[in-house]
Design a protein around this motif. Structure first.
Motif, PDB file in Angstrom:
ATOM      1  N   ILE A 177       0.859  -1.178   0.000  1.00  0.00           N
ATOM      2  CA  ILE A 177       0.000   0.000   0.000  1.00  0.00           C
ATOM      3  C   ILE A 177       0.899   1.233   0.000  1.00  0.00           C
ATOM      4  N   GLY A 178       0.618   2.163  -0.922  1.00  0.00           N
ATOM      5  CA  GLY A 178       1.378   3.400  -1.008  1.00  0.00           C
ATOM      6  C   GLY A 178       0.512   4.591  -0.640  1.00  0.00           C
ATOM      7  N   ARG A 179       1.049   5.437   0.230  1.00  0.00           N
ATOM      8  CA  ARG A 179       0.319   6.634   0.677  1.00  0.00           C
ATOM      9  C   ARG A 179       1.165   7.872   0.417  1.00  0.00           C
ATOM     10  N   GLY A 180       0.494   8.956   0.065  1.00  0.00           N
ATOM     11  CA  GLY A 180       1.173  10.237  -0.106  1.00  0.00           C
ATOM     12  C   GLY A 180       1.601  10.518  -1.528  1.00  0.00           C
ATOM     13  N   GLU A 181       2.020  11.788  -1.748  1.00  0.00           N
ATOM     14  CA  GLU A 181       2.457  12.242  -3.080  1.00  0.00           C
ATOM     15  C   GLU A 181       3.628  11.412  -3.596  1.00  0.00           C
ATOM     16  N   THR A 182       4.648  11.265  -2.762  1.00  0.00           N
ATOM     17  CA  THR A 182       5.753  10.363  -3.049  1.00  0.00           C
ATOM     18  C   THR A 182       5.497   9.171  -2.150  1.00  0.00           C
ATOM     19  N   PRO A 183       4.905   8.109  -2.702  1.00  0.00           N
ATOM     20  CA  PRO A 183       4.363   7.046  -1.845  1.00  0.00           C
ATOM     21  C   PRO A 183       5.349   6.458  -0.844  1.00  0.00           C
ATOM     22  N   ASN A 184       4.854   6.351   0.372  1.00  0.00           N
ATOM     23  CA  ASN A 184       5.528   5.616   1.428  1.00  0.00           C
ATOM     24  C   ASN A 184       4.888   4.231   1.395  1.00  0.00           C
ATOM     25  N   TRP A 185       5.644   3.202   1.005  1.00  0.00           N
ATOM     26  CA  TRP A 185       5.091   1.875   0.763  1.00  0.00           C
ATOM     27  C   TRP A 185       5.144   1.005   2.010  1.00  0.00           C
ATOM     28  N   THR A 186       4.051   0.275   2.263  1.00  0.00           N
ATOM     29  CA  THR A 186       3.980  -0.688   3.355  1.00  0.00           C
ATOM     30  C   THR A 186       3.456  -1.998   2.801  1.00  0.00           C
ATOM     31  N   GLU A 187       4.195  -3.085   3.024  1.00  0.00           N
ATOM     32  CA  GLU A 187       3.750  -4.393   2.563  1.00  0.00           C
ATOM     33  C   GLU A 187       2.741  -4.963   3.554  1.00  0.00           C
ATOM     34  N   LEU A 188       1.613  -5.458   3.038  1.00  0.00           N
ATOM     35  CA  LEU A 188       0.635  -6.126   3.891  1.00  0.00           C
ATOM     36  C   LEU A 188       1.170  -7.503   4.254  1.00  0.00           C
ATOM     37  N   ALA A 189       0.973  -7.889   5.513  1.00  0.00           N
ATOM     38  CA  ALA A 189       1.509  -9.157   6.009  1.00  0.00           C
ATOM     39  C   ALA A 189       0.488 -10.274   5.884  1.00  0.00           C
TER      40      ALA A 189
END
Length: 139
Positions: free
Chosen positions: A16-28
């Motif tokens: 999941i990427g959030r923000g203008e310059t995405p901060n990515w988080t992998e779903l577990a």
């Protein structure tokens, strides 16, 4: 390299990427992934002189559809807290799905439509995040 007889989805990931310059988080603990099935609207253009007395159609707008991500549910985990926050905010996020460990990522944009959680007595707890896709994302 792909085997000519087929492949399994082992090693696939969802981020999941959030923000203008995405901060990515992998779903577990992601389970079986069904990729989105975009559908094209059909628009009827039949008129009084349609050839062969047949209805006529043209293609219309593309509906990105939905993608549901099933997971093993761990209450209070990083994935759980992230999904609860995204649902509460209503924000549009990027959903990046990579099929198999060496696959090419596909990215979609949408909002978290639903986040269902289950806690059965005799089985593992599961959850499912359903994203409504609304924007085309190109690499």
């Amino acid at each position: 390299m792909a085997d000519e007889t087929g492949m399994i989805g082992f090693g696939s990931t969802v981020r999941i990427g959030r923000g203008e310059t995405p901060n990515w988080t992998e779903l577990a603990l992601v389970g079986d992934i069904d990729m989105p099935d975009e559908q094209i609207d059909e628009i009827e253009t039949t008129h009084m002189k349609s050839p062969g007395r047949r209805k006529q159609f043209i293609s219309g707008m593309t509906d990105g559809g939905e993608v549901s991500i099933p997971m093993n549910y761990i209450p209070g985990s990083a994935s759980d807290l992230l999904l609860q926050e995204i649902k509460a905010s209503g924000e549009v996020v990027l959903i990046e799905i990579t099929l198999t460990a060496d696959g090419t990522p596909e990215t979609f944009a949408g909002f978290l439509k639903g986040y269902a959680r289950t806690a059965p007595v005799g089985d593992k707890m599961t959850c499912e995040a359903t994203f409504r896709l609304s924007e085309e994302v190109t690499p």
